[in-house]
Write a protein that holds these residues in place. Structure first.
Motif, PDB file in Angstrom:
ATOM      1  N   ARG A 122     -78.796 -54.860 -34.167  1.00 59.67           N
ATOM      2  CA  ARG A 122     -77.802 -53.884 -33.751  1.00 59.67           C
ATOM      3  C   ARG A 122     -76.907 -53.566 -34.935  1.00 59.67           C
ATOM      4  O   ARG A 122     -76.334 -54.457 -35.542  1.00 59.67           O
ATOM      5  CB  ARG A 122     -76.987 -54.441 -32.582  1.00 59.67           C
ATOM      6  N   LYS A 123     -76.782 -52.308 -35.239  1.00 55.63           N
ATOM      7  CA  LYS A 123     -76.016 -51.871 -36.397  1.00 55.63           C
ATOM      8  C   LYS A 123     -74.544 -51.761 -36.020  1.00 55.63           C
ATOM      9  O   LYS A 123     -74.194 -51.110 -35.039  1.00 55.63           O
ATOM     10  CB  LYS A 123     -76.540 -50.524 -36.878  1.00 55.63           C
ATOM     11  N   LEU A 124     -73.686 -52.415 -36.790  1.00 55.25           N
ATOM     12  CA  LEU A 124     -72.252 -52.323 -36.538  1.00 55.25           C
ATOM     13  C   LEU A 124     -71.757 -50.937 -36.936  1.00 55.25           C
ATOM     14  O   LEU A 124     -72.026 -50.455 -38.037  1.00 55.25           O
ATOM     15  CB  LEU A 124     -71.505 -53.398 -37.330  1.00 55.25           C
ATOM     16  N   LEU A 125     -71.038 -50.283 -36.027  1.00 51.62           N
ATOM     17  CA  LEU A 125     -70.564 -48.921 -36.249  1.00 51.62           C
ATOM     18  C   LEU A 125     -69.046 -48.866 -36.192  1.00 51.62           C
ATOM     19  O   LEU A 125     -68.418 -49.594 -35.423  1.00 51.62           O
ATOM     20  CB  LEU A 125     -71.127 -47.983 -35.179  1.00 51.62           C
ATOM     21  N   ASP A 126     -68.481 -47.985 -37.006  1.00 47.72           N
ATOM     22  CA  ASP A 126     -67.048 -47.737 -36.892  1.00 47.72           C
ATOM     23  C   ASP A 126     -66.748 -46.995 -35.597  1.00 47.72           C
ATOM     24  O   ASP A 126     -65.804 -47.329 -34.886  1.00 47.72           O
ATOM     25  CB  ASP A 126     -66.546 -46.913 -38.081  1.00 47.72           C
ATOM     26  N   CYS A 128     -72.349 -51.011 -30.002  1.00 47.54           N
ATOM     27  CA  CYS A 128     -72.261 -51.228 -31.448  1.00 47.54           C
ATOM     28  C   CYS A 128     -70.972 -50.683 -32.050  1.00 47.54           C
ATOM     29  O   CYS A 128     -70.577 -51.092 -33.142  1.00 47.54           O
ATOM     30  CB  CYS A 128     -73.454 -50.579 -32.147  1.00 47.54           C
ATOM     31  N   ALA A 129     -70.334 -49.746 -31.377  1.00 46.82           N
ATOM     32  CA  ALA A 129     -69.170 -49.068 -31.946  1.00 46.82           C
ATOM     33  C   ALA A 129     -67.885 -49.846 -31.694  1.00 46.82           C
ATOM     34  O   ALA A 129     -67.709 -50.464 -30.644  1.00 46.82           O
ATOM     35  CB  ALA A 129     -69.049 -47.664 -31.365  1.00 46.82           C
ATOM     36  N   LYS A 130     -66.990 -49.803 -32.670  1.00 47.16           N
ATOM     37  CA  LYS A 130     -65.652 -50.373 -32.491  1.00 47.16           C
ATOM     38  C   LYS A 130     -64.727 -49.379 -31.794  1.00 47.16           C
ATOM     39  O   LYS A 130     -63.845 -49.768 -31.035  1.00 47.16           O
ATOM     40  CB  LYS A 130     -65.063 -50.738 -33.859  1.00 47.16           C
ATOM     41  N   VAL A 131     -64.927 -48.085 -32.076  1.00 54.19           N
ATOM     42  CA  VAL A 131     -64.058 -47.028 -31.550  1.00 54.19           C
ATOM     43  C   VAL A 131     -64.936 -45.930 -30.954  1.00 54.19           C
ATOM     44  O   VAL A 131     -65.991 -45.601 -31.502  1.00 54.19           O
ATOM     45  CB  VAL A 131     -63.170 -46.433 -32.665  1.00 54.19           C
ATOM     46  N   ALA A 136     -60.639 -49.532 -35.676  1.00 53.38           N
ATOM     47  CA  ALA A 136     -61.907 -50.260 -35.810  1.00 53.38           C
ATOM     48  C   ALA A 136     -61.686 -51.635 -36.426  1.00 53.38           C
ATOM     49  O   ALA A 136     -62.282 -52.627 -35.995  1.00 53.38           O
ATOM     50  CB  ALA A 136     -62.890 -49.445 -36.646  1.00 53.38           C
ATOM     51  N   GLN A 137     -60.825 -51.702 -37.432  1.00 49.12           N
ATOM     52  CA  GLN A 137     -60.588 -52.980 -38.100  1.00 49.12           C
ATOM     53  C   GLN A 137     -59.942 -53.999 -37.166  1.00 49.12           C
ATOM     54  O   GLN A 137     -60.161 -55.203 -37.294  1.00 49.12           O
ATOM     55  CB  GLN A 137     -59.695 -52.776 -39.326  1.00 49.12           C
ATOM     56  N   ALA A 138     -59.174 -53.514 -36.187  1.00 49.22           N
ATOM     57  CA  ALA A 138     -58.433 -54.424 -35.306  1.00 49.22           C
ATOM     58  C   ALA A 138     -59.263 -54.950 -34.140  1.00 49.22           C
ATOM     59  O   ALA A 138     -58.849 -55.900 -33.468  1.00 49.22           O
ATOM     60  CB  ALA A 138     -57.194 -53.713 -34.761  1.00 49.22           C
ATOM     61  N   GLN A 139     -60.435 -54.351 -33.880  1.00 49.14           N
ATOM     62  CA  GLN A 139     -61.205 -54.730 -32.692  1.00 49.14           C
ATOM     63  C   GLN A 139     -62.043 -55.982 -32.945  1.00 49.14           C
ATOM     64  O   GLN A 139     -62.678 -56.111 -33.990  1.00 49.14           O
ATOM     65  CB  GLN A 139     -62.121 -53.588 -32.249  1.00 49.14           C
TER      66      GLN A 139
END
Length: 677
Positions: free
Chosen positions: A424-428, A477-480, A563-566
């Motif tokens: 799973r690709k980490l996404l912004d 995969c998305a943070k936001v 995204a950085q905070a999640q």
């Protein structure tokens, strides 16, 4: 697959008659047929309970208690009923679709096919959560996010509660939802209408295009259009006398869907064969303003399908592509080899066992102390809300925009991890939008890409196989979630499902209002409260400056900061056996940390997130240098992503670190960077 391309539109093959594979029957609940009333009786309440056979006892217990309340109930699993028409009719028949959720249900295509069809038929869904260590994901998790009820089974008392909730919910739904009158009484369904012999063709090919007479022209058109690929293709018209079908000899099965194909027994048998042999199915609808709803609707439920009616629609430009190009890409991707679920798990099992052996050799006591891995599936994850800085620029900070195309777009290669497994690709962020706003979405996507924001949305090969699975994976995969709100977005079933699943997974939001005066339901207002929202009625608005900063850069910086905070959003996409091994390894690493005194969980000095020292991925660093010192003509910024502050979130994936970092200036060039980056 590298096979030679066939120059024949129709291939005549020898006929071999073989038995159609019949899955073994599973014993149904002992419910008297008189309890299954005709769907035409408006006073009848019909409940369908779907489960995997491993949960059949639960289904039978629920069914008997429901029948005791004088309601009609029917059971459906991956093998019963067998025929496509019977399975589709059972789902059409029900007023409420009850699904017993389990790992096996999640991982069984015929189970998920039924759930996708229930969703497409807008059936009210009730989820019975039968496993305490399993949180649904993918299409299952997404569809269940919109369930009218979710009930946890934990003991005998919970069965009574579940039945009470099912009955109450069903009667509520019956007030506003009526079944169609042309559904067959389930007591009269013939589950033996499958062909007992199948006229098997012997032609070997990569792609088999299967048609009836009314789709033959489109089938030949697609065949001709794909001849310049490196694929071996043949067309078989199953309406012809003495027709045969080479479905078992192909890699990808491409049915040309038409009313005649839906009515042709051999076509249905061919699709049943394709399902049984787990062929990749790429459907094409060849009739304008028509979509199958019966057994053929069951086949395409949740699948990506294409609409091609003639030469004009095949090549009609759509942005930088056209339908036939999109079909080619999907076909090439479907042709790529991929490991089976069993093969993938065997690889991971071996890798986990190696790690366990390492821990075992270092620990004084084995097995390690076990902790509970029970999951509260009823509780939604919560996102982290952050206070964003006010945008401000003292110097020139121009708006820039680059366009991108896929004129020579090729099917992307499979993405694998160090074990050779799909990862799973980490996404912004993921873009959530209604199709009518795609002009605006594409332009903003280009801006995000230019600024190194890892973004996913459903074009350029991103939607393959199951639409619901692809959407759900994007959310996971998305943070936001970058939401393009519009009136049609709110009205769309799929958009609403996407948003509901995002809320359940605890995603952060950045909201773009693309129209004024959008009426939002209370649950949406609560979900987006405290997250940044912007009015973007046209792309030109994004060029406007907010305290000297272009709005598009304000939005991008909001996405990055959120995204950085999640925290990570782990997905339990494995069998019970692999889950147990993962849990054992987690406990062993805890025990090893306690024995050695070495901290397992640390705080990253780059992003501030806590991370597992065994799993360091998930951080971001800047890929270039910082330009400025507060006195230049241009606004101070990282040249890789246009962020303004020296400590802004990174833009390139990397591992977490816990070493001290220093911001270093290069006086010769007048640039700065972090050491380590």
């Amino acid at each position: 697959m590298g096979c030679a391309v066939s120059n024949n539109n129709v291939v005549t093959t020898s006929t071999h008659v073989i038995p159609v594979p019949i899955a073994s029957n599973t014993k149904m609940s002992n419910i008297d047929a008189s309890h299954i009333s005709t769907a035409s009786n408006k006073h009848t309440t019909n409940i369908l309970i779907a489960s995997h056979t491993t949960q059949q006892t639960i289904s039978e217990t629920l069914a008997q208690k429901i029948v005791d309340q004088c309601l009609s109930c029917y059971l459906l699993n991956e093998t019963t009923p067998q025929s496509l028409s019977a399975r589709a009719n059972a789902i059409q028949w029900c007023d409420v679709f009850v699904v017993v959720v389990s790992r096996f249900y999640q991982r069984t295509p015929f189970c998920m096919e039924a759930l996708n069809y229930a969703k497409d038929r807008h059936k009210p869904i009730i989820a019975i959560l039968a496993e305490c260590t399993f949180r649904p994901y993918g299409a299952l998790g997404a569809i269940l996010a919109s369930a009218i009820r979710s009930i946890v089974l934990s003991d005998d008392a919970s069965f009574l509660h579940a039945v009470s909730e099912i009955i109450a919910s069903t009667r509520t739904e019956m007030i506003t939802n009526k079944n169609p009158l042309n559904v067959t009484d389930l007591s009269q369904i013939n589950d033996n209408d499958m062909m007992h012999t199948f006229p098997q063709g012997s032609s070997t090919c990569t792609v088999l295009i299967c048609t009836a007479d009314d789709g033959d022209f489109v089938g030949r058109l697609i065949h001709e259009s794909l001849l310049n690929t490196q694929l071996s293709l043949i067309v078989e018209n199953l309406s012809k006398p003495d027709a045969t079908c080479s479905v078992t000899q192909c890699t990808v099965f491409m049915p040309i869907l038409t009313p005649q194909l839906e009515q042709t027994p051999l076509c249905r048998a061919a699709l049943e064969q394709a399902r049984f042999h787990c062929k990749q199915i790429v459907p094409v609808i060849a009739v304008e303003k028509w979509r199958p709803e019966g057994w053929l609707g069951l086949i395409i439920a949740g699948r990506v399908f294409f609409r091609i009616f003639d030469q004009e629609t095949a090549n009609k430009p759509f942005y930088d592509s056209n339908p036939i190009t999109n079909l080619r890409v999907a076909t090439e991707i479907a042709c790529q080899p991929f490991p089976s679920e069993t093969e993938r798990e065997a690889i991971e099992k071996n890798a986990l066992q190696i790690e366990l052996d390492i821990c075992k050799s270092k620990l004084s006591i084995w097995p390690p102390k076990r902790k509970s891995h029970v999951i509260n599936s009823m509780k939604a994850r919560q996102p982290v809300r952050v206070q964003l800085q006010e945008p401000h620029a003292d110097s020139y900070f121009e708006h820039t925009h680059h366009s991108i195309t896929r004129i020579t777009f090729k099917a992307p290669p499979a993405i694998v991890d160090q074990y050779g497994l799909p990862k799973r690709k980490l996404l912004d962020c993921m873009i959530s939008y209604q199709w009518g706003k795609q002009n605006l979405v594409r332009e903003i996507y280009e801006d995000l890409r230019m600024r190194n924001v890892e973004t996913w949305f459903d074009i350029w090969g991103s939607m393959q196989g199951s639409t619901n699975d692809a959407m759900a994976t994007g959310v996971e995969c998305a943070k936001v979630i970058l939401v393009f709100l519009s009136k049609k977005y709110i009205e769309s079933t799929n958009c609403r499902l996407e948003l509901q699943y995002s809320v359940q997974r605890g995603k952060a939001f950045v909201i773009l209002h693309t129209e004024p005066n959008i009426a939002l339901q209370q649950w949406i207002l609560e979900a987006i409260e405290g997250f940044p929202q912007y009015d973007v009625y046209s792309y030109d608005v994004l060029k406007q400056l907010i305290n000297g900063v272009p709005m598009i850069d304000v939005i991008v910086q909001a996405v990055r900061s959120l995204a950085q905070a999640q925290p990570p959003d782990p997905v339990d996409d494995c069998s019970a056996e692999i889950f147990e091994l993962r849990s054992l390894l987690d406990d062993a690493r805890d025990a090893l940390s306690a024995e050695t005194g070495e901290m397992r969980y640390r705080t990253c000095t780059r992003c501030g997130q806590q991370y597992d020292n065994y799993l360091k991925n998930g951080c971001k660093k800047h890929s270039a240098y910082y330009l400025g010192g507060g006195s230049g003509l241009l606004e101070d910024q990282w040249v890789c992503c246009r962020q303004q502050t020296t400590d802004s979130p990174g833009c390139t994936s990397c591992e977490h670190i816990d070493q001290p970092r220093v911001f270093v200036e290069d006086p010769y060039y007048g640039t700065s960077t972090w050491k380590p980056a």
